[in-house]
Design a protein around this motif. Sequence first.
Motif, PDB file in Angstrom:
ATOM      1  N   CYS A 126     -55.379  24.798 -39.397  1.00 40.87           N
ATOM      2  CA  CYS A 126     -55.239  26.066 -39.276  1.00 40.87           C
ATOM      3  C   CYS A 126     -54.784  26.850 -39.754  1.00 40.87           C
ATOM      4  O   CYS A 126     -54.439  26.492 -40.862  1.00 40.87           O
ATOM      5  CB  CYS A 126     -52.927  26.201 -38.466  1.00 40.87           C
ATOM      6  SG  CYS A 126     -52.217  27.671 -37.117  1.00 40.87           S
ATOM      7  N   ASP A 127     -55.122  28.054 -39.454  1.00 41.12           N
ATOM      8  CA  ASP A 127     -55.148  28.622 -40.745  1.00 41.12           C
ATOM      9  C   ASP A 127     -55.075  30.517 -40.490  1.00 41.12           C
ATOM     10  O   ASP A 127     -55.266  30.982 -41.057  1.00 41.12           O
ATOM     11  CB  ASP A 127     -57.668  29.271 -41.112  1.00 41.12           C
ATOM     12  CG  ASP A 127     -57.619  30.029 -39.789  1.00 41.12           C
ATOM     13  OD1 ASP A 127     -57.078  30.556 -39.151  1.00 41.12           O
ATOM     14  OD2 ASP A 127     -58.962  29.988 -39.935  1.00 41.12           O
ATOM     15  N   ASP A 128     -53.927  30.542 -40.162  1.00 39.86           N
ATOM     16  CA  ASP A 128     -53.186  31.697 -39.633  1.00 39.86           C
ATOM     17  C   ASP A 128     -51.652  31.607 -38.831  1.00 39.86           C
ATOM     18  O   ASP A 128     -51.099  30.593 -38.051  1.00 39.86           O
ATOM     19  CB  ASP A 128     -53.964  32.364 -38.785  1.00 39.86           C
ATOM     20  CG  ASP A 128     -53.316  34.245 -38.316  1.00 39.86           C
ATOM     21  OD1 ASP A 128     -52.196  33.983 -37.389  1.00 39.86           O
ATOM     22  OD2 ASP A 128     -54.065  34.473 -38.824  1.00 39.86           O
ATOM     23  N   GLY A 129     -50.990  32.535 -40.067  1.00 37.91           N
ATOM     24  CA  GLY A 129     -49.151  32.275 -39.709  1.00 37.91           C
ATOM     25  C   GLY A 129     -49.095  32.779 -38.961  1.00 37.91           C
ATOM     26  O   GLY A 129     -47.553  31.432 -37.766  1.00 37.91           O
ATOM     27  N   ALA A 130     -49.927  33.179 -37.838  1.00 37.57           N
ATOM     28  CA  ALA A 130     -49.148  33.555 -36.690  1.00 37.57           C
ATOM     29  C   ALA A 130     -49.319  33.022 -35.262  1.00 37.57           C
ATOM     30  O   ALA A 130     -48.740  33.081 -34.790  1.00 37.57           O
ATOM     31  CB  ALA A 130     -49.988  35.283 -35.900  1.00 37.57           C
ATOM     32  N   ARG A 131     -50.600  31.908 -35.336  1.00 44.66           N
ATOM     33  CA  ARG A 131     -50.614  30.637 -34.740  1.00 44.66           C
ATOM     34  C   ARG A 131     -49.909  29.221 -35.277  1.00 44.66           C
ATOM     35  O   ARG A 131     -49.886  28.556 -34.187  1.00 44.66           O
ATOM     36  CB  ARG A 131     -52.403  30.419 -34.230  1.00 44.66           C
ATOM     37  CG  ARG A 131     -52.949  31.750 -34.065  1.00 44.66           C
ATOM     38  CD  ARG A 131     -54.527  31.561 -33.456  1.00 44.66           C
ATOM     39  NE  ARG A 131     -55.371  31.244 -34.631  1.00 44.66           N
ATOM     40  CZ  ARG A 131     -55.613  32.184 -35.607  1.00 44.66           C
ATOM     41  NH1 ARG A 131     -56.025  33.026 -35.161  1.00 44.66           N
ATOM     42  NH2 ARG A 131     -56.177  31.661 -36.362  1.00 44.66           N
ATOM     43  N   ALA A 132     -49.572  29.692 -36.159  1.00 42.31           N
ATOM     44  CA  ALA A 132     -49.270  27.717 -37.110  1.00 42.31           C
ATOM     45  C   ALA A 132     -48.027  27.602 -36.532  1.00 42.31           C
ATOM     46  O   ALA A 132     -48.381  26.188 -35.615  1.00 42.31           O
ATOM     47  CB  ALA A 132     -48.391  27.700 -38.431  1.00 42.31           C
ATOM     48  N   LEU A 133     -47.091  28.097 -35.717  1.00 41.85           N
ATOM     49  CA  LEU A 133     -46.228  27.359 -34.767  1.00 41.85           C
ATOM     50  C   LEU A 133     -46.944  26.616 -33.995  1.00 41.85           C
ATOM     51  O   LEU A 133     -46.680  25.736 -33.222  1.00 41.85           O
ATOM     52  CB  LEU A 133     -44.927  28.067 -34.191  1.00 41.85           C
ATOM     53  CG  LEU A 133     -43.570  27.534 -34.048  1.00 41.85           C
ATOM     54  CD1 LEU A 133     -42.562  27.016 -34.994  1.00 41.85           C
ATOM     55  CD2 LEU A 133     -42.928  29.024 -33.802  1.00 41.85           C
ATOM     56  N   ASP A 134     -47.508  27.457 -32.535  1.00 42.76           N
ATOM     57  CA  ASP A 134     -48.097  26.686 -31.507  1.00 42.76           C
ATOM     58  C   ASP A 134     -48.910  26.057 -31.688  1.00 42.76           C
ATOM     59  O   ASP A 134     -49.115  24.923 -30.962  1.00 42.76           O
ATOM     60  CB  ASP A 134     -49.094  27.997 -30.984  1.00 42.76           C
ATOM     61  CG  ASP A 134     -48.542  29.138 -30.232  1.00 42.76           C
ATOM     62  OD1 ASP A 134     -46.942  28.672 -29.646  1.00 42.76           O
ATOM     63  OD2 ASP A 134     -49.160  30.441 -29.821  1.00 42.76           O
ATOM     64  N   ARG A 135     -49.610  25.656 -33.136  1.00 38.33           N
ATOM     65  CA  ARG A 135     -50.682  24.341 -33.723  1.00 38.33           C
ATOM     66  C   ARG A 135     -49.543  23.532 -33.288  1.00 38.33           C
ATOM     67  O   ARG A 135     -50.124  22.099 -33.294  1.00 38.33           O
ATOM     68  CB  ARG A 135     -51.361  24.947 -34.453  1.00 38.33           C
ATOM     69  CG  ARG A 135     -52.508  23.818 -35.369  1.00 38.33           C
ATOM     70  CD  ARG A 135     -53.437  23.758 -33.839  1.00 38.33           C
ATOM     71  NE  ARG A 135     -54.978  23.012 -34.191  1.00 38.33           N
ATOM     72  CZ  ARG A 135     -54.912  22.414 -33.415  1.00 38.33           C
ATOM     73  NH1 ARG A 135     -54.467  21.831 -32.245  1.00 38.33           N
ATOM     74  NH2 ARG A 135     -55.598  21.560 -33.627  1.00 38.33           N
TER      75      ARG A 135
END
Length: 125
Positions: A30-39
């Motif tokens: 994952c390269d983005d903090g906004a998507r990290a929790l979903d990943r």
Amino acid sequence: MKLLLVEDNPAMQTTLQRAFERRGMQVALCDDGARALDRWRASVPDVVVLDLSLPGRDGLQVLEDARQAGLDTPVLILTARSTVGDRILGLNTGADDYLAKPFDLDELEARLRALARRRGVATAS
């Protein structure tokens, strides 16, 4: 061992992914903090390697949100933020370990395997 690597630097991400995979780990990226929790939820990792300076959402906020959501996966923060205050903040936010860049790859691997062992995950060395 299943690892989630949250890192926005493409060169660092590629280097770490290749190194971890050569050492027998499965790596989700994952390269983005906004998507990290979903990943994080989707990949169900044994250990998370989390950078702090991320686009979209800071790594500390990702970590805080994960802990509030009940995600207890061990987290190793891997970041350029290296002051004592940064380390204390990261650990107090819920990280299990903290390693500043630049780092030694063998030390990083040893720390990840130690975190996984504490969770009862079989690790090959």
